[in-house]
Structure formats: structure tokens, C-alpha cells
Design a protein around this motif. Structure first.
Motif, PDB file in Angstrom:
ATOM      1  N   TYR A   1       5.390  32.652 -57.098  1.00  0.00           N
ATOM      2  CA  TYR A   1       4.122  32.297 -57.746  1.00  0.00           C
ATOM      3  C   TYR A   1       3.085  31.793 -56.748  1.00  0.00           C
ATOM      4  O   TYR A   1       1.904  32.098 -56.865  1.00  0.00           O
ATOM      5  CB  TYR A   1       4.371  31.252 -58.836  1.00  0.00           C
ATOM      6  CG  TYR A   1       4.517  31.844 -60.215  1.00  0.00           C
ATOM      7  CD1 TYR A   1       5.452  32.852 -60.474  1.00  0.00           C
ATOM      8  CD2 TYR A   1       3.745  31.409 -61.271  1.00  0.00           C
ATOM      9  CE1 TYR A   1       5.590  33.402 -61.728  1.00  0.00           C
ATOM     10  CE2 TYR A   1       3.879  31.950 -62.547  1.00  0.00           C
ATOM     11  CZ  TYR A   1       4.795  32.945 -62.764  1.00  0.00           C
ATOM     12  OH  TYR A   1       4.928  33.491 -64.018  1.00  0.00           O
ATOM     13  N   CYS A   2       3.518  30.991 -55.791  1.00  0.00           N
ATOM     14  CA  CYS A   2       2.573  30.499 -54.792  1.00  0.00           C
ATOM     15  C   CYS A   2       3.346  29.948 -53.607  1.00  0.00           C
ATOM     16  O   CYS A   2       4.563  29.755 -53.668  1.00  0.00           O
ATOM     17  CB  CYS A   2       1.642  29.417 -55.375  1.00  0.00           C
ATOM     18  SG  CYS A   2       2.431  27.823 -55.677  1.00  0.00           S
ATOM     19  N   VAL A   3       2.646  29.704 -52.506  1.00  0.00           N
ATOM     20  CA  VAL A   3       3.228  29.057 -51.327  1.00  0.00           C
ATOM     21  C   VAL A   3       2.395  27.825 -51.000  1.00  0.00           C
ATOM     22  O   VAL A   3       1.196  27.776 -51.285  1.00  0.00           O
ATOM     23  CB  VAL A   3       3.288  30.007 -50.108  1.00  0.00           C
ATOM     24  CG1 VAL A   3       4.273  31.135 -50.348  1.00  0.00           C
ATOM     25  CG2 VAL A   3       1.912  30.555 -49.764  1.00  0.00           C
ATOM     26  N   LYS A   4       3.059  26.827 -50.412  1.00  0.00           N
ATOM     27  CA  LYS A   4       2.365  25.588 -50.081  1.00  0.00           C
ATOM     28  C   LYS A   4       2.894  25.038 -48.764  1.00  0.00           C
ATOM     29  O   LYS A   4       4.111  25.013 -48.537  1.00  0.00           O
ATOM     30  CB  LYS A   4       2.557  24.552 -51.196  1.00  0.00           C
ATOM     31  CG  LYS A   4       1.839  23.235 -50.926  1.00  0.00           C
ATOM     32  CD  LYS A   4       2.004  22.250 -52.073  1.00  0.00           C
ATOM     33  CE  LYS A   4       1.245  20.964 -51.791  1.00  0.00           C
ATOM     34  NZ  LYS A   4       1.366  19.976 -52.899  1.00  0.00           N
ATOM     35  N   LEU A   5       1.990  24.591 -47.915  1.00  0.00           N
ATOM     36  CA  LEU A   5       2.358  23.964 -46.650  1.00  0.00           C
ATOM     37  C   LEU A   5       2.374  22.452 -46.841  1.00  0.00           C
ATOM     38  O   LEU A   5       1.400  21.868 -47.315  1.00  0.00           O
ATOM     39  CB  LEU A   5       1.363  24.343 -45.552  1.00  0.00           C
ATOM     40  CG  LEU A   5       1.625  23.768 -44.160  1.00  0.00           C
ATOM     41  CD1 LEU A   5       2.935  24.300 -43.597  1.00  0.00           C
ATOM     42  CD2 LEU A   5       0.464  24.101 -43.219  1.00  0.00           C
ATOM     43  N   PHE A   6       3.486  21.813 -46.473  1.00  0.00           N
ATOM     44  CA  PHE A   6       3.603  20.363 -46.606  1.00  0.00           C
ATOM     45  C   PHE A   6       4.513  19.836 -45.512  1.00  0.00           C
ATOM     46  O   PHE A   6       5.642  20.294 -45.361  1.00  0.00           O
ATOM     47  CB  PHE A   6       4.161  20.002 -47.989  1.00  0.00           C
ATOM     48  CG  PHE A   6       4.331  18.522 -48.210  1.00  0.00           C
ATOM     49  CD1 PHE A   6       3.225  17.687 -48.297  1.00  0.00           C
ATOM     50  CD2 PHE A   6       5.591  17.963 -48.327  1.00  0.00           C
ATOM     51  CE1 PHE A   6       3.371  16.322 -48.502  1.00  0.00           C
ATOM     52  CE2 PHE A   6       5.747  16.592 -48.531  1.00  0.00           C
ATOM     53  CZ  PHE A   6       4.626  15.775 -48.620  1.00  0.00           C
ATOM     54  N   ARG A   7       3.995  18.888 -44.749  1.00  0.00           N
ATOM     55  CA  ARG A   7       4.770  18.233 -43.688  1.00  0.00           C
ATOM     56  C   ARG A   7       5.434  19.240 -42.746  1.00  0.00           C
ATOM     57  O   ARG A   7       6.629  19.194 -42.512  1.00  0.00           O
ATOM     58  CB  ARG A   7       5.809  17.283 -44.302  1.00  0.00           C
ATOM     59  CG  ARG A   7       5.213  16.136 -45.125  1.00  0.00           C
ATOM     60  CD  ARG A   7       4.571  15.102 -44.216  1.00  0.00           C
ATOM     61  NE  ARG A   7       3.849  14.095 -44.938  1.00  0.00           N
ATOM     62  CZ  ARG A   7       4.399  12.968 -45.464  1.00  0.00           C
ATOM     63  NH1 ARG A   7       5.692  12.773 -45.344  1.00  0.00           N
ATOM     64  NH2 ARG A   7       3.653  12.086 -46.088  1.00  0.00           N
ATOM     65  N   GLN A   8       4.624  20.169 -42.243  1.00  0.00           N
ATOM     66  CA  GLN A   8       5.048  21.152 -41.240  1.00  0.00           C
ATOM     67  C   GLN A   8       6.031  22.192 -41.776  1.00  0.00           C
ATOM     68  O   GLN A   8       6.681  22.894 -40.999  1.00  0.00           O
ATOM     69  CB  GLN A   8       5.689  20.450 -40.029  1.00  0.00           C
ATOM     70  CG  GLN A   8       4.759  19.523 -39.284  1.00  0.00           C
ATOM     71  CD  GLN A   8       5.474  18.792 -38.170  1.00  0.00           C
ATOM     72  OE1 GLN A   8       5.645  17.583 -38.186  1.00  0.00           O
ATOM     73  NE2 GLN A   8       5.908  19.545 -37.173  1.00  0.00           N
TER      74      GLN A   8
ATOM     75  N   TRP B   1       6.618  25.394 -44.791  1.00  0.00           N
ATOM     76  CA  TRP B   1       6.116  26.240 -45.871  1.00  0.00           C
ATOM     77  C   TRP B   1       7.133  26.255 -47.006  1.00  0.00           C
ATOM     78  O   TRP B   1       8.342  26.377 -46.781  1.00  0.00           O
ATOM     79  CB  TRP B   1       5.887  27.669 -45.381  1.00  0.00           C
ATOM     80  CG  TRP B   1       4.619  27.846 -44.610  1.00  0.00           C
ATOM     81  CD1 TRP B   1       4.485  27.961 -43.259  1.00  0.00           C
ATOM     82  CD2 TRP B   1       3.295  27.932 -45.155  1.00  0.00           C
ATOM     83  NE1 TRP B   1       3.167  28.113 -42.931  1.00  0.00           N
ATOM     84  CE2 TRP B   1       2.406  28.101 -44.061  1.00  0.00           C
ATOM     85  CE3 TRP B   1       2.771  27.884 -46.459  1.00  0.00           C
ATOM     86  CZ2 TRP B   1       1.037  28.219 -44.234  1.00  0.00           C
ATOM     87  CZ3 TRP B   1       1.405  27.994 -46.632  1.00  0.00           C
ATOM     88  CH2 TRP B   1       0.551  28.173 -45.534  1.00  0.00           C
ATOM     89  N   TYR B   2       6.626  26.120 -48.224  1.00  0.00           N
ATOM     90  CA  TYR B   2       7.461  26.162 -49.427  1.00  0.00           C
ATOM     91  C   TYR B   2       6.938  27.247 -50.360  1.00  0.00           C
ATOM     92  O   TYR B   2       5.736  27.507 -50.417  1.00  0.00           O
ATOM     93  CB  TYR B   2       7.443  24.819 -50.158  1.00  0.00           C
ATOM     94  CG  TYR B   2       8.061  23.684 -49.377  1.00  0.00           C
ATOM     95  CD1 TYR B   2       9.398  23.338 -49.548  1.00  0.00           C
ATOM     96  CD2 TYR B   2       7.301  22.944 -48.478  1.00  0.00           C
ATOM     97  CE1 TYR B   2       9.967  22.292 -48.842  1.00  0.00           C
ATOM     98  CE2 TYR B   2       7.863  21.892 -47.758  1.00  0.00           C
ATOM     99  CZ  TYR B   2       9.191  21.581 -47.939  1.00  0.00           C
ATOM    100  OH  TYR B   2       9.752  20.550 -47.238  1.00  0.00           O
ATOM    101  N   ALA B   3       7.867  27.849 -51.100  1.00  0.00           N
ATOM    102  CA  ALA B   3       7.502  28.852 -52.098  1.00  0.00           C
ATOM    103  C   ALA B   3       7.890  28.339 -53.478  1.00  0.00           C
ATOM    104  O   ALA B   3       9.038  27.916 -53.688  1.00  0.00           O
ATOM    105  CB  ALA B   3       8.203  30.177 -51.822  1.00  0.00           C
ATOM    106  N   LEU B   4       6.936  28.352 -54.388  1.00  0.00           N
ATOM    107  CA  LEU B   4       7.221  28.037 -55.792  1.00  0.00           C
ATOM    108  C   LEU B   4       7.577  29.353 -56.472  1.00  0.00           C
ATOM    109  O   LEU B   4       6.743  30.260 -56.551  1.00  0.00           O
ATOM    110  CB  LEU B   4       6.013  27.389 -56.465  1.00  0.00           C
ATOM    111  CG  LEU B   4       6.157  27.152 -57.972  1.00  0.00           C
ATOM    112  CD1 LEU B   4       7.217  26.092 -58.254  1.00  0.00           C
ATOM    113  CD2 LEU B   4       4.814  26.752 -58.588  1.00  0.00           C
TER     114      LEU B   4
END
Length: 211
Positions: free
Chosen positions: A66-73, A75-78
């Protein structure tokens, strides 16, 4: 995204001094990110093998990105499973990820920014409703919070000679508690009391580790 592109252009113009431009390492920003974004663009599911921390063997998943997000170095994928359950996956924990040939239709009401709007980072526990949090920042910490708010709802509600109080409305999840712990004596939870107790206990456990 505009900010990222702007920074990228600045760095491209600075190739002559590239050895003097130091960036943070993002370990999962390579092929996996490219594959997931490709699947998002084509509205197809991803076939992946994912190894959680502490797991001996990876698990296989077929998911809708659904989306990707960068957090604390990182990358995460929802991703959404076929049963409707959402999960957040760190891209550097993927052993393998491929674009499948199975098409999916994203929920037309889904808004990525809104999904994470009540979150500190990438933890979005449905059983942790948003609530009012008051933090007291001492000395220079209050200046850091003014320049770089912890959350988009942050407001400064009081200021004294040696501290300032900030109000935030968000989900007080574990990643937020961990951040508060990392700020040590510079940041104190005033409200709610249960969160203050949780952070206090985390500090006491840390003290016990050092005897």
C-alpha cells in the motif's frame, strides 16, 4: 518528496566535494525498495520471504503493497494481506521479494499520510487510541523540539526559565516510549500518568542492568 528531490539535486551539484558530504546509511534502500515501488505502480501483489528478528527461518507472504515509509534510517512497507489485515515490514528483513502477476485494487479510501497520522513512527497499534500527552523539555531540549517537532500535533503550551511544556495528541506506542527513554533527563512525561510510570520503569530497568 519535493524536499528529497531538492536535496538530491544539491548533492549532485556537490560531486567535487563528495568526500566531505556525510550521509546516514540506509541499509534497505536498494533493490527491495525498487521492487516494492514497482509493484505499487503496477497494482500487483508482491511475493516475499521475510525473516523477523529472532526467527530461524523466513516466512513466505503474498501481500498488497500500500505504501512505503522511511523512519530512523530504515524503509518500511505497509502491506495488506488477503484477509484485510495490515502489516508493516522492514525492507532490510526481506530475504527475497518479487513482483507477482496477481493484480489488486487498492482501497479508494486509503490515505497513507492519514493512516500514520496518529503514529510516532511505523507502529500503528489499533488497540492504542490517540490521547493527549504533555511532555516537559528541559534546557536545550525545548529548542530542539521547537525546531523539529515530535509530531504534527505538537504545541507549546507553557514556558518557564528552565523548561517548556509541549502537548501532543497521538498513539503512545512502544517506539514513542523508547524515544522518550533515549532523551534521559532532558524530557519528562507529565501526562498521562500511566505513560510516565512506563517510562520511569524503563529507566529503572536500565539502571538495574548496570548494577
Amino acid at each position: 518528496m519535493f524536499s528529497t528531490i531538492s536535496v538530491g539535486n544539491i548533492l549532485s551539484d556537490g560531486l567535487s566535494v563528495q568526500n566531505r558530504i556525510l550521509l546516514e546509511n540506509v541499509p534497505s534502500g536498494g533493490a527491495h525498495l525498487q521492487t516494492v515501488i514497482k509493484a505499487m505502480k503496477e497494482s500487483v501483489m508482491i511475493s516475499a520471504e521475510y525473516r523477523r528478528y529472532g526467527a530461524e527461518e523466513p516466512k513466505k507472504f503474498l501481500m498488497m503493497p500500500y505504501c512505503v515509509k522511511l523512519f530512523r534510517q530504515r524503509w518500511y512497507a505497509l502491506c495488506r494481506h488477503r484477509n484485510g489485515f495490515f502489516g508493516v515490514f522492514s525492507l532490510d528483513r526481506f530475504v527475497r521479494v518479487e513482483v507477482s502477476d496477481q493484480h489488486f485494487d487498492i482501497d479508494p479510501d486509503f490515505n497513507a499520510a492519514e493512516y500514520f497520522s496518529e503514529c510516532f513512527g511505523i507502529v500503528s497499534e489499533v488497540n492504542a487510541p490517540a490521547e493527549r500527552i504533555v511532555l516537559r523539555a528541559y534546557d536545550s531540549e525545548r529548542y530542539f523540539l521547537r525546531d523539529l517537532p515530535l509530531h504534527h500535533t505538537q504545541q507549546e503550551i507553557a514556558s518557564e526559565d528552565d523548561y517548556s511544556d509541549f502537548e501532543i495528541v497521538m498513539r503512545p506506542t512502544f517506539d514513542f516510549s523508547s524515544h522518550l527513554l533515549s532523551r534521559g533527563i532532558m524530557l519528562k512525561v507529565i501526562e498521562p500518568q500511566w505513560l510516565a510510570d512506563e517510562v520511569r520503569n524503563m529507566h529503572l530497568q536500565a539502571v538495574e542492568m548496570y548494577g
